[in-house]
Design a protein around this motif. Structure first.
Motif, mmCIF file in Angstrom:
data_model
loop_
_atom_site.group_PDB
_atom_site.id
_atom_site.type_symbol
_atom_site.label_atom_id
_atom_site.label_comp_id
_atom_site.label_asym_id
_atom_site.label_seq_id
_atom_site.Cartn_x
_atom_site.Cartn_y
_atom_site.Cartn_z
ATOM 1 N N GLY A 78 0.845 -1.173 0.000
ATOM 2 C CA GLY A 78 0.000 0.000 0.000
ATOM 3 C C GLY A 78 0.886 1.229 0.000
ATOM 4 O O GLY A 78 2.017 1.199 0.503
ATOM 5 N N VAL A 79 0.406 2.329 -0.583
ATOM 6 C CA VAL A 79 1.201 3.560 -0.627
ATOM 7 C C VAL A 79 0.300 4.745 -0.302
ATOM 8 O O VAL A 79 -0.747 4.933 -0.934
ATOM 9 N N LEU A 80 0.710 5.538 0.671
ATOM 10 C CA LEU A 80 -0.017 6.744 1.050
ATOM 11 C C LEU A 80 0.880 7.946 0.797
ATOM 12 O O LEU A 80 1.949 8.073 1.393
ATOM 13 N N ASN A 81 0.459 8.826 -0.109
ATOM 14 C CA ASN A 81 1.152 10.086 -0.366
ATOM 15 C C ASN A 81 0.414 11.195 0.392
ATOM 16 O O ASN A 81 -0.771 11.430 0.137
ATOM 17 N N VAL A 82 1.101 11.864 1.312
ATOM 18 C CA VAL A 82 0.482 12.910 2.128
ATOM 19 C C VAL A 82 1.036 14.258 1.685
ATOM 20 O O VAL A 82 2.256 14.472 1.648
ATOM 21 N N PHE A 83 0.129 15.171 1.353
ATOM 22 C CA PHE A 83 0.508 16.458 0.754
ATOM 23 C C PHE A 83 0.592 17.555 1.812
ATOM 24 O O PHE A 83 -0.367 17.796 2.553
ATOM 25 N N GLY A 84 1.739 18.240 1.855
ATOM 26 C CA GLY A 84 1.911 19.353 2.782
ATOM 27 C C GLY A 84 1.391 20.671 2.240
ATOM 28 O O GLY A 84 1.140 21.594 3.000
ATOM 29 N N ARG A 85 1.288 20.793 0.900
ATOM 30 C CA ARG A 85 0.742 21.990 0.225
ATOM 31 C C ARG A 85 1.414 23.270 0.739
ATOM 32 O O ARG A 85 0.764 24.171 1.256
ATOM 33 N N PHE A 86 2.707 23.365 0.540
ATOM 34 C CA PHE A 86 3.461 24.532 0.975
ATOM 35 C C PHE A 86 2.848 25.822 0.433
ATOM 36 O O PHE A 86 2.778 26.842 1.136
ATOM 37 N N TYR A 87 2.396 25.777 -0.794
ATOM 38 C CA TYR A 87 1.834 26.960 -1.456
ATOM 39 C C TYR A 87 0.558 27.463 -0.801
ATOM 40 O O TYR A 87 0.156 28.615 -0.991
ATOM 41 N N ALA A 88 -0.107 26.611 -0.034
ATOM 42 C CA ALA A 88 -1.381 26.984 0.585
ATOM 43 C C ALA A 88 -1.203 27.784 1.859
ATOM 44 O O ALA A 88 -2.192 28.203 2.475
ATOM 45 N N GLY A 89 0.049 28.026 2.265
ATOM 46 C CA GLY A 89 0.285 28.796 3.476
ATOM 47 C C GLY A 89 0.409 27.902 4.692
ATOM 48 O O GLY A 89 0.834 26.757 4.599
ATOM 49 N N GLY A 90 0.058 28.423 5.843
ATOM 50 C CA GLY A 90 0.166 27.634 7.057
ATOM 51 C C GLY A 90 1.495 27.844 7.749
ATOM 52 O O GLY A 90 2.147 28.877 7.597
ATOM 53 N N ASP A 91 1.904 26.839 8.511
ATOM 54 C CA ASP A 91 3.119 26.943 9.306
ATOM 55 C C ASP A 91 3.684 25.542 9.502
ATOM 56 O O ASP A 91 3.139 24.561 8.992
ATOM 57 N N ILE A 92 4.788 25.434 10.244
ATOM 58 C CA ILE A 92 5.419 24.131 10.398
ATOM 59 C C ILE A 92 4.593 23.199 11.282
ATOM 60 O O ILE A 92 4.661 21.978 11.119
ATOM 61 N N GLN A 93 3.794 23.734 12.184
ATOM 62 C CA GLN A 93 2.914 22.879 12.967
ATOM 63 C C GLN A 93 1.849 22.248 12.072
ATOM 64 O O GLN A 93 1.497 21.080 12.234
ATOM 65 N N ASN A 94 1.343 23.017 11.117
ATOM 66 C CA ASN A 94 0.373 22.474 10.177
ATOM 67 C C ASN A 94 0.984 21.333 9.362
ATOM 68 O O ASN A 94 0.325 20.310 9.113
ATOM 69 N N ASP A 95 2.244 21.484 8.934
ATOM 70 C CA ASP A 95 2.914 20.396 8.221
ATOM 71 C C ASP A 95 3.019 19.154 9.101
ATOM 72 O O ASP A 95 2.807 18.024 8.647
ATOM 73 N N ARG A 96 3.363 19.369 10.338
ATOM 74 C CA ARG A 96 3.477 18.251 11.282
ATOM 75 C C ARG A 96 2.123 17.580 11.479
ATOM 76 O O ARG A 96 2.023 16.342 11.525
ATOM 77 N N ASP A 97 1.071 18.379 11.559
ATOM 78 C CA ASP A 97 -0.279 17.833 11.708
ATOM 79 C C ASP A 97 -0.704 17.024 10.484
ATOM 80 O O ASP A 97 -1.355 15.978 10.614
ATOM 81 N N ASP A 98 -0.351 17.513 9.286
ATOM 82 C CA ASP A 98 -0.707 16.785 8.068
ATOM 83 C C ASP A 98 -0.142 15.373 8.097
ATOM 84 O O ASP A 98 -0.838 14.397 7.765
ATOM 85 N N MET A 99 1.106 15.245 8.471
ATOM 86 C CA MET A 99 1.752 13.929 8.474
ATOM 87 C C MET A 99 1.179 13.036 9.567
ATOM 88 O O MET A 99 1.014 11.831 9.386
ATOM 89 N N HIS A 100 0.832 13.643 10.701
ATOM 90 C CA HIS A 100 0.215 12.862 11.777
ATOM 91 C C HIS A 100 -1.129 12.304 11.331
ATOM 92 O O HIS A 100 -1.470 11.149 11.628
ATOM 93 N N ALA A 101 -1.887 13.099 10.593
ATOM 94 C CA ALA A 101 -3.167 12.618 10.076
ATOM 95 C C ALA A 101 -2.962 11.431 9.148
ATOM 96 O O ALA A 101 -3.770 10.477 9.142
ATOM 97 N N GLY A 102 -1.900 11.471 8.338
ATOM 98 C CA GLY A 102 -1.620 10.342 7.467
ATOM 99 C C GLY A 102 -1.380 9.064 8.233
ATOM 100 O O GLY A 102 -1.906 7.993 7.876
ATOM 101 N N LEU A 103 -0.610 9.131 9.305
ATOM 102 C CA LEU A 103 -0.365 7.927 10.107
ATOM 103 C C LEU A 103 -1.624 7.492 10.834
ATOM 104 O O LEU A 103 -1.867 6.288 11.000
ATOM 105 N N ARG A 104 -2.459 8.439 11.257
ATOM 106 C CA ARG A 104 -3.742 8.065 11.865
ATOM 107 C C ARG A 104 -4.614 7.293 10.875
ATOM 108 O O ARG A 104 -5.299 6.344 11.230
#
Length: 456
Positions: free
Chosen positions: A152-178
């Motif tokens: 299985g392969v899960l690609n998780v997108f950080g979407r740098f262009y959409a703004g946010g901050d480094i905590q949001n990036d960290r949250d995105d990856m955590h959601a992927g593992l969840r």
């Protein structure tokens, strides 16, 4: 930092079928799959071709309570049962299927350099950023060598262009593992994670934050940013001390300005600023939480993320981290070096891919599973010659032997990308080591021989 994307399958042309379909593990009509930690919305399903085969995928919104939604493209294992799964961190890929206005805005702009005006702290003096669109078919191609092995392969997108901050990036990856924690078909004891540059930061911190039931078995981070306080020191103290050229100094300032805004949005400002908090963004925070074994590859001429970040993190993590350094014999002229992750990363990119995939596939693959690892023979020979020379001059190249042992695993066949030929990994490694080190190993004893390290 942005780095060039790697198309693992250079010998296959891509096609696409846009037909939606049911999936194993996710039913399109069940658009909201509830979990106390996560809800999953299936935004679309489809198929794409890679390597002459058709692969099913699902486009997901992942929502943890109190956090911004994350987005991912999921390829479920195609066979019944439970299978290894790779999570790939993708900070820069532009996606067009989320339904959010910010993605529609950037899709209309198209690939190119654009104002970073979706980031909340953008202002008149802010730098522009690069943007490109990654279609589901492109993501399928980049996932191919894992899909081919029934992962299985899960690609998780950080979407740098959409703004946010480094905590949001960290949250995105955590959601992927969840998501992987609740999804059918995933062997939760055989999860791998991979990311490069800014995506390397995402991979390291995702593994450190991972729920216990989906703690990755193995990780690879390529030239990752791991300590944000030291990165600030690098930009404000180290770069000015070694770069005299005012034009080049200005290029550093312009390039890093969007990153500094995203760091400041989480931490409250540069280190030492009243109220700034870096307690969750340094190697001292990361190292004790990082129980996943990681291979980290970093070049000593990296001007974007200094190699010292990996060296000092590895010293704290200890044997759980294997740092592989791409080294030069001579010191660089920092006043003429461009902003990149290093010349050797580009020169030996195929070899970096080979050892990375060899490490991940042999760690996660089944005990009797045939594993095909792509390589370009001339590129790998040239890199190993560089290793031999560095070893002669007393540089520590001890991380190379274990990676060669993995390529000599009896399950491994090396697939030559330029010719399409396949050779047993043990046979090729024995021949290469014999040619470069003057030894007389065989396919039968090369792995045992390399267990003691490279030949002297």
């Amino acid at each position: 930092m942005r780095t060039s994307r790697w198309l693992f399958l250079v010998w296959a042309l891509l096609g696409c079928s846009a037909a939606a379909s049911d999936s194993e593990g996710i039913s399109p009509e069940a658009s909201e799959l509830a979990n106390p930690a996560l809800s999953v919305t299936v935004l679309g399903s489809g198929q794409a071709e890679a390597g002459g085969q058709v692969w099913q995928y699902h486009l997901l919104r992942l929502q943890e309570a109190g956090k911004a939604p994350a987005y991912a493209q999921w390829f479920p294992p195609r066979n019944p049962g439970i299978w290894p799964t790779m999570m790939l961190t993708r900070p820069y890929d532009g996606i067009t299927w989320t339904g959010e206005g910010v993605d529609q805005k950037w899709a209309l702009r198209g690939p190119g350099i654009h104002p970073d005006d979706s980031e909340p702290h953008h202002h008149a003096g802010s730098s522009a950023i690069a943007f490109s669109i990654s279609s589901p078919e492109f993501i399928t191609a980049e996932s191919f060598f894992y899909l081919f092995h029934d992962f299985g392969v899960l690609n998780v997108f950080g979407r740098f262009y959409a703004g946010g901050d480094i905590q949001n990036d960290r949250d995105d990856m955590h959601a992927g593992l969840r998501f992987l924690a609740q999804t059918p078909g995933v062997d939760r004891s055989r999860i791998g994670i991979l990311g490069g540059s800014w995506g390397g930061f995402e991979a390291l911190y995702a593994a450190a934050d991972a729920p216990a039931e989906v703690r990755p078995k193995v990780g690879v981070a390529l030239f990752p940013l791991s300590d944000f306080a030291r990165q600030y020191d690098y930009l404000t103290s180290v770069v000015p001390s070694r770069v005299a050229d005012p034009v080049l100094r200005g290029q550093y300032t312009t390039f890093f300005e969007p990153y500094r805004r995203r760091i400041d949005a989480t931490t409250g400002g540069p280190p030492g600023t009243p109220g700034a908090d870096y307690s969750r963004w340094t190697r001292e925070h990361l190292a004790p939480k990082l129980t996943t074994p990681f291979l980290v590859i970093h070049e000593d001429w990296d001007t974007l993320v200094p190699v010292e970040q990996t060296q000092t993190l590895a010293s704290l993590v200890g044997p759980r981290m294997t740092p592989l350094s791409l080294l030069h014999l001579n010191a660089p002229d920092w006043n003429t070096r461009g902003l990149d992750h290093g010349l050797l990363v580009g020169q030996y990119g195929h070899s970096v891919n080979t050892v990375t995939l060899g490490h991940l596939l042999t760690t996660l693959g089944g005990p009797s599973q045939v594993l095909f690892v792509p390589f370009v023979q001339d590129n790998l020979v040239n890199w190993l010659w560089e290793v031999r020379v560095l070893q002669y001059y007393g540089r520590d190249m001890s991380a190379v032997a274990p990676l060669l042992r993995e390529l000599a695993d009896p399950r491994v066949g090396l697939f030559e990308l330029t010719t399409g030929g396949v050779v047993l990994g043990a046979e090729w490694v024995a021949l290469a080591v014999n040619a470069l080190w003057g030894t007389q190993y065989t396919a039968a004893n090369i792995r045992e021989s390399l267990s003691a390290g490279l030949p002297p």
